[in-house]
Write a protein that holds these residues in place. Structure first.
Motif, PDB file in Angstrom:
ATOM      1  N   ASN A  24       0.863  -1.171   0.000  1.00 51.00           N
ATOM      2  CA  ASN A  24       0.000   0.000   0.000  1.00 51.00           C
ATOM      3  C   ASN A  24       0.905   1.228   0.000  1.00 51.00           C
ATOM      4  O   ASN A  24       1.581   1.515   0.984  1.00 51.00           O
ATOM      5  CB  ASN A  24      -0.899  -0.026   1.244  1.00 51.00           C
ATOM      6  N   ALA A  25       0.936   1.984  -1.086  1.00 49.08           N
ATOM      7  CA  ALA A  25       1.824   3.133  -1.218  1.00 49.08           C
ATOM      8  C   ALA A  25       1.511   4.208  -0.188  1.00 49.08           C
ATOM      9  O   ALA A  25       2.377   5.005   0.160  1.00 49.08           O
ATOM     10  CB  ALA A  25       1.724   3.710  -2.626  1.00 49.08           C
ATOM     11  N   ASN A  26       0.286   4.248   0.314  1.00 50.01           N
ATOM     12  CA  ASN A  26      -0.108   5.268   1.289  1.00 50.01           C
ATOM     13  C   ASN A  26      -0.204   4.698   2.697  1.00 50.01           C
ATOM     14  O   ASN A  26      -0.896   5.248   3.545  1.00 50.01           O
ATOM     15  CB  ASN A  26      -1.444   5.882   0.885  1.00 50.01           C
ATOM     16  N   ALA A  27       0.498   3.607   2.969  1.00 42.24           N
ATOM     17  CA  ALA A  27       0.398   2.937   4.265  1.00 42.24           C
ATOM     18  C   ALA A  27       0.748   3.861   5.420  1.00 42.24           C
ATOM     19  O   ALA A  27       0.141   3.784   6.489  1.00 42.24           O
ATOM     20  CB  ALA A  27       1.284   1.695   4.295  1.00 42.24           C
ATOM     21  N   ALA A  28       1.711   4.752   5.236  1.00 42.78           N
ATOM     22  CA  ALA A  28       2.138   5.633   6.325  1.00 42.78           C
ATOM     23  C   ALA A  28       1.059   6.625   6.734  1.00 42.78           C
ATOM     24  O   ALA A  28       1.082   7.126   7.860  1.00 42.78           O
ATOM     25  CB  ALA A  28       3.402   6.375   5.921  1.00 42.78           C
ATOM     26  N   THR A  29       0.103   6.891   5.858  1.00 45.90           N
ATOM     27  CA  THR A  29      -0.956   7.851   6.190  1.00 45.90           C
ATOM     28  C   THR A  29      -2.334   7.204   6.241  1.00 45.90           C
ATOM     29  O   THR A  29      -3.315   7.886   6.537  1.00 45.90           O
ATOM     30  CB  THR A  29      -0.982   9.003   5.166  1.00 45.90           C
ATOM     31  N   ASP A  30      -2.444   5.913   5.972  1.00 48.88           N
ATOM     32  CA  ASP A  30      -3.718   5.193   5.991  1.00 48.88           C
ATOM     33  C   ASP A  30      -4.096   4.891   7.447  1.00 48.88           C
ATOM     34  O   ASP A  30      -3.410   4.133   8.127  1.00 48.88           O
ATOM     35  CB  ASP A  30      -3.600   3.907   5.183  1.00 48.88           C
ATOM     36  N   GLU A  31      -5.180   5.483   7.928  1.00 53.06           N
ATOM     37  CA  GLU A  31      -5.584   5.327   9.330  1.00 53.06           C
ATOM     38  C   GLU A  31      -5.854   3.881   9.707  1.00 53.06           C
ATOM     39  O   GLU A  31      -5.586   3.474  10.841  1.00 53.06           O
ATOM     40  CB  GLU A  31      -6.807   6.193   9.624  1.00 53.06           C
TER      41      GLU A  31
END
Length: 65
Positions: A24-31
């Motif tokens: 998931n490329a947005n894992a760091a910001t995915d709540e």
């Protein structure tokens, strides 16, 4: 009381099911992912360790492999 081997069984290295990883490329910001990481980290028993990769592999879907 659980035996020590049984107590830490869930913290063994991830099984083969984590070999095909879709990151998931947005894992760091995915709540949702952040919440999963916190729950996994809170479940690590005192005195035990789990690598960042092992934590990511336990997320659904895995964020590392």
């Amino acid at each position: 009381m659980k035996s020590q081997g049984r107590l830490f069984e869930e913290f063994d290295e991830p099984r083969a099911e984590t070999t095909a990883v879709e990151v998931n490329a947005n894992a760091a910001t995915d709540e949702r992912v952040i919440a999963q990481v916190h729950e996994i980290a809170k479940a690590i028993p005192p005195g035990r360790v789990l690598s960042y990769g092992a934590v990511g592999a336990r997320c659904k879907p895995p964020i590392s492999g």
